[in-house]
Design a protein around this motif. Sequence first.
Motif, PDB file in Angstrom:
ATOM      1  N   THR A 150       0.800  -1.223   0.000  1.00 22.21           N
ATOM      2  CA  THR A 150       0.000   0.000   0.000  1.00 22.21           C
ATOM      3  C   THR A 150       0.826   1.262   0.000  1.00 22.21           C
ATOM      4  O   THR A 150       0.295   2.341  -0.236  1.00 22.21           O
ATOM      5  CB  THR A 150      -0.905   0.021   1.250  1.00 22.21           C
ATOM      6  N   ASN A 151       2.118   1.176   0.276  1.00 21.10           N
ATOM      7  CA  ASN A 151       2.966   2.369   0.331  1.00 21.10           C
ATOM      8  C   ASN A 151       3.336   2.825  -1.072  1.00 21.10           C
ATOM      9  O   ASN A 151       3.597   2.027  -1.973  1.00 21.10           O
ATOM     10  CB  ASN A 151       4.253   2.074   1.110  1.00 21.10           C
ATOM     11  N   LYS A 152       3.380   4.130  -1.226  1.00 20.92           N
ATOM     12  CA  LYS A 152       3.790   4.700  -2.504  1.00 20.92           C
ATOM     13  C   LYS A 152       5.302   4.676  -2.630  1.00 20.92           C
ATOM     14  O   LYS A 152       6.018   4.842  -1.654  1.00 20.92           O
ATOM     15  CB  LYS A 152       3.275   6.143  -2.628  1.00 20.92           C
ATOM     16  N   ASP A 153       5.778   4.502  -3.838  1.00 19.44           N
ATOM     17  CA  ASP A 153       7.221   4.473  -4.058  1.00 19.44           C
ATOM     18  C   ASP A 153       7.791   5.870  -3.894  1.00 19.44           C
ATOM     19  O   ASP A 153       7.286   6.845  -4.451  1.00 19.44           O
ATOM     20  CB  ASP A 153       7.536   3.961  -5.467  1.00 19.44           C
ATOM     21  N   ILE A 154       8.865   5.944  -3.133  1.00 21.91           N
ATOM     22  CA  ILE A 154       9.534   7.225  -2.935  1.00 21.91           C
ATOM     23  C   ILE A 154      10.412   7.542  -4.135  1.00 21.91           C
ATOM     24  O   ILE A 154      10.517   8.674  -4.585  1.00 21.91           O
ATOM     25  CB  ILE A 154      10.365   7.192  -1.639  1.00 21.91           C
ATOM     26  N   SER A 155      11.060   6.525  -4.687  1.00 22.25           N
ATOM     27  CA  SER A 155      11.975   6.723  -5.813  1.00 22.25           C
ATOM     28  C   SER A 155      11.300   6.277  -7.105  1.00 22.25           C
ATOM     29  O   SER A 155      10.454   5.382  -7.112  1.00 22.25           O
ATOM     30  CB  SER A 155      13.258   5.924  -5.585  1.00 22.25           C
ATOM     31  N   ASN A 156      11.684   6.895  -8.179  1.00 24.33           N
ATOM     32  CA  ASN A 156      11.157   6.524  -9.489  1.00 24.33           C
ATOM     33  C   ASN A 156      12.007   5.459 -10.172  1.00 24.33           C
ATOM     34  O   ASN A 156      11.786   5.121 -11.326  1.00 24.33           O
ATOM     35  CB  ASN A 156      11.077   7.762 -10.394  1.00 24.33           C
ATOM     36  N   SER A 157      13.010   4.941  -9.466  1.00 23.30           N
ATOM     37  CA  SER A 157      13.901   3.951 -10.055  1.00 23.30           C
ATOM     38  C   SER A 157      13.136   2.673 -10.358  1.00 23.30           C
ATOM     39  O   SER A 157      12.322   2.210  -9.567  1.00 23.30           O
ATOM     40  CB  SER A 157      15.058   3.651  -9.097  1.00 23.30           C
ATOM     41  N   LEU A 158      13.414   2.098 -11.498  1.00 21.89           N
ATOM     42  CA  LEU A 158      12.748   0.850 -11.879  1.00 21.89           C
ATOM     43  C   LEU A 158      13.193  -0.302 -10.995  1.00 21.89           C
ATOM     44  O   LEU A 158      12.454  -1.272 -10.820  1.00 21.89           O
ATOM     45  CB  LEU A 158      13.058   0.533 -13.356  1.00 21.89           C
ATOM     46  N   TYR A 159      14.388  -0.181 -10.429  1.00 24.13           N
ATOM     47  CA  TYR A 159      14.899  -1.287  -9.603  1.00 24.13           C
ATOM     48  C   TYR A 159      14.183  -1.331  -8.245  1.00 24.13           C
ATOM     49  O   TYR A 159      14.171  -2.365  -7.577  1.00 24.13           O
ATOM     50  CB  TYR A 159      16.399  -1.132  -9.381  1.00 24.13           C
ATOM     51  N   LEU A 160      13.580  -0.164  -7.797  1.00 24.33           N
ATOM     52  CA  LEU A 160      12.913  -0.110  -6.500  1.00 24.33           C
ATOM     53  C   LEU A 160      11.396  -0.165  -6.633  1.00 24.33           C
ATOM     54  O   LEU A 160      10.682   0.000  -5.646  1.00 24.33           O
ATOM     55  CB  LEU A 160      13.296   1.187  -5.761  1.00 24.33           C
ATOM     56  N   ALA A 161      10.911  -0.367  -7.852  1.00 19.35           N
ATOM     57  CA  ALA A 161       9.467  -0.395  -8.064  1.00 19.35           C
ATOM     58  C   ALA A 161       8.839  -1.572  -7.336  1.00 19.35           C
ATOM     59  O   ALA A 161       9.331  -2.702  -7.415  1.00 19.35           O
ATOM     60  CB  ALA A 161       9.170  -0.476  -9.559  1.00 19.35           C
ATOM     61  N   GLY A 162       7.731  -1.299  -6.598  1.00 21.78           N
ATOM     62  CA  GLY A 162       7.014  -2.363  -5.894  1.00 21.78           C
ATOM     63  C   GLY A 162       7.613  -2.745  -4.572  1.00 21.78           C
ATOM     64  O   GLY A 162       7.107  -3.647  -3.897  1.00 21.78           O
ATOM     65  N   ILE A 163       8.722  -2.087  -4.172  1.00 15.57           N
ATOM     66  CA  ILE A 163       9.385  -2.425  -2.906  1.00 15.57           C
ATOM     67  C   ILE A 163       8.967  -1.398  -1.857  1.00 15.57           C
ATOM     68  O   ILE A 163       8.950  -0.195  -2.112  1.00 15.57           O
ATOM     69  CB  ILE A 163      10.912  -2.445  -3.068  1.00 15.57           C
ATOM     70  N   ASN A 164       8.635  -1.884  -0.638  1.00 10.80           N
ATOM     71  CA  ASN A 164       8.258  -0.988   0.445  1.00 10.80           C
ATOM     72  C   ASN A 164       9.488  -0.249   0.927  1.00 10.80           C
ATOM     73  O   ASN A 164      10.410  -0.836   1.468  1.00 10.80           O
ATOM     74  CB  ASN A 164       7.626  -1.793   1.588  1.00 10.80           C
ATOM     75  N   GLN A 165       9.524   1.086   0.699  1.00 13.07           N
ATOM     76  CA  GLN A 165      10.711   1.872   1.048  1.00 13.07           C
ATOM     77  C   GLN A 165      10.540   2.629   2.368  1.00 13.07           C
ATOM     78  O   GLN A 165      11.379   3.436   2.737  1.00 13.07           O
ATOM     79  CB  GLN A 165      11.001   2.865  -0.081  1.00 13.07           C
ATOM     80  N   ASN A 166       9.429   2.414   3.069  1.00  7.30           N
ATOM     81  CA  ASN A 166       9.246   3.031   4.387  1.00  7.30           C
ATOM     82  C   ASN A 166       9.986   2.176   5.405  1.00  7.30           C
ATOM     83  O   ASN A 166       9.467   1.199   5.927  1.00  7.30           O
ATOM     84  CB  ASN A 166       7.754   3.120   4.722  1.00  7.30           C
ATOM     85  N   THR A 167      11.205   2.542   5.705  1.00  8.79           N
ATOM     86  CA  THR A 167      12.075   1.704   6.539  1.00  8.79           C
ATOM     87  C   THR A 167      11.688   1.723   8.003  1.00  8.79           C
ATOM     88  O   THR A 167      12.185   0.914   8.776  1.00  8.79           O
ATOM     89  CB  THR A 167      13.534   2.166   6.410  1.00  8.79           C
ATOM     90  N   ASN A 168      10.787   2.636   8.429  1.00  9.74           N
ATOM     91  CA  ASN A 168      10.430   2.700   9.838  1.00  9.74           C
ATOM     92  C   ASN A 168       9.168   1.909  10.160  1.00  9.74           C
ATOM     93  O   ASN A 168       8.717   1.909  11.292  1.00  9.74           O
ATOM     94  CB  ASN A 168      10.235   4.161  10.275  1.00  9.74           C
ATOM     95  N   ASP A 169       8.570   1.250   9.173  1.00 12.59           N
ATOM     96  CA  ASP A 169       7.382   0.441   9.428  1.00 12.59           C
ATOM     97  C   ASP A 169       7.674  -0.646  10.449  1.00 12.59           C
ATOM     98  O   ASP A 169       6.927  -0.836  11.406  1.00 12.59           O
ATOM     99  CB  ASP A 169       6.889  -0.187   8.126  1.00 12.59           C
ATOM    100  N   ASP A 170       8.756  -1.374  10.233  1.00 10.95           N
ATOM    101  CA  ASP A 170       9.126  -2.442  11.159  1.00 10.95           C
ATOM    102  C   ASP A 170       9.431  -1.877  12.532  1.00 10.95           C
ATOM    103  O   ASP A 170       9.089  -2.484  13.559  1.00 10.95           O
ATOM    104  CB  ASP A 170      10.342  -3.206  10.623  1.00 10.95           C
ATOM    105  N   ALA A 171      10.072  -0.717  12.600  1.00 11.56           N
ATOM    106  CA  ALA A 171      10.456  -0.116  13.882  1.00 11.56           C
ATOM    107  C   ALA A 171       9.222   0.247  14.697  1.00 11.56           C
ATOM    108  O   ALA A 171       9.126  -0.079  15.891  1.00 11.56           O
ATOM    109  CB  ALA A 171      11.324   1.113  13.651  1.00 11.56           C
ATOM    110  N   PHE A 172       8.261   0.927  14.085  1.00 12.12           N
ATOM    111  CA  PHE A 172       7.068   1.318  14.830  1.00 12.12           C
ATOM    112  C   PHE A 172       6.237   0.098  15.207  1.00 12.12           C
ATOM    113  O   PHE A 172       5.607   0.081  16.271  1.00 12.12           O
ATOM    114  CB  PHE A 172       6.228   2.305  14.009  1.00 12.12           C
ATOM    115  N   PHE A 173       6.229  -0.914  14.358  1.00 10.16           N
ATOM    116  CA  PHE A 173       5.508  -2.134  14.701  1.00 10.16           C
ATOM    117  C   PHE A 173       6.132  -2.800  15.933  1.00 10.16           C
ATOM    118  O   PHE A 173       5.422  -3.339  16.792  1.00 10.16           O
ATOM    119  CB  PHE A 173       5.514  -3.097  13.516  1.00 10.16           C
TER     120      PHE A 173
END
Length: 402
Positions: A150-173
Amino acid sequence: MAAVQVLPVATPPVPASYKSPSVPSSSRISAPHPSGHRTLLPVGPAYLNHLRLSLHHAHSFSSLDKHLAAERERLAALHGDDVAAEDDLGVGDEKETDELLNLDPKEWKKQDHYAVLGLSHLRYKATADQIKIAHRKKVLKHHPDKKAGTNKDISNSLYLAGINQNTNDDAFFKCIQKAHEVLTNSEKRRQFDSVDPLFLELEEDIPSLTEFKAKNLDFFKTLGPVFELYSRFSNRQPVPGLGHIDSTKAEVEGFYDFWYNFDSWRSFEWLDKEVNEGSDSRDDKRYTEKKNKSERARRKKEDNVKLRGLVDMALGLDPRIKRIKQQEKEAREAKKKGVTPGAPAKKTKQQEEEEKKKAEEEAKKREEEEKVVRAEAKKAKAAAANAAKKARRQARAAEETA
């Protein structure tokens, strides 16, 4: 969908030579109805749907399906809020700040566990069921697996497409899981409630004696909530409130007696210093435990002194104490003069003489009135005797004439 076709099929009558077969004794089929037949009643949801299909939808199954789906949605919208409010138990949905979402799970002892679970408005009053509901809500919202798509991509790079880039999700969980672990453990929750961040902030805002006099604060409106704030730590319940201006002497004395002998369960283990990770030295552990124990005792002593100072300040500012002392002074003076408190004041000699003279005059007046009454009664009695004597004379004269 194929259209429904009705075939005009007529059932032929039963021949006259037909006989129903006899049921053997070993058969499990039930015996026929005494009347010879059984009546089937058209009831149930299937029959109602059949009527809807035939009467309102012209035997169109697709139209009936749309109608039933719309009805289900209407009922869900009508009762959805009630069900949610009933299951929510007042937990609600608090807004999450960026500071809260960026918490470091390694600093879990410094975080506000109630705020992490969205229970800032309930805090120590939150029940076990409310904590459970709040935890479920946060897990459904912040679970890393659920948020990955559900997270929007922060980077427009094709290599990061579809990858969850919110690195603090695990931390807050992890912060959510830790908050749930602390608040569902009665001992850990009591330790955290002892140093509740909100309580510490409110404790700092308690006015001193100088501020109280300089700002001319209202005694009951200012100190009433303060004692209510500390009442959560009492082992003895219920805790007497500050009361009001017209409280009796017994109520005021009971309040100060309770708070001067306050039995608090508040502890400070939550602030203990952790043993260094990776240290296997027994001496280090003993030193840390000894230092933690001494720090807990020091903080406990400071807390008792602070609370005792608060009670002393309240006693010095209490407007009821002046009233009670004045009443006691008047009672002592009245007792010294030999007058019972609440009894009428002692009369002077002049007042006694006037009352005596007035009583004599009233007695003399009553005596004269009685003399007049007796004289009138004597006259009435004499008149009655004369009348009786005259009547007897007349009776004798009448007899002689006869």
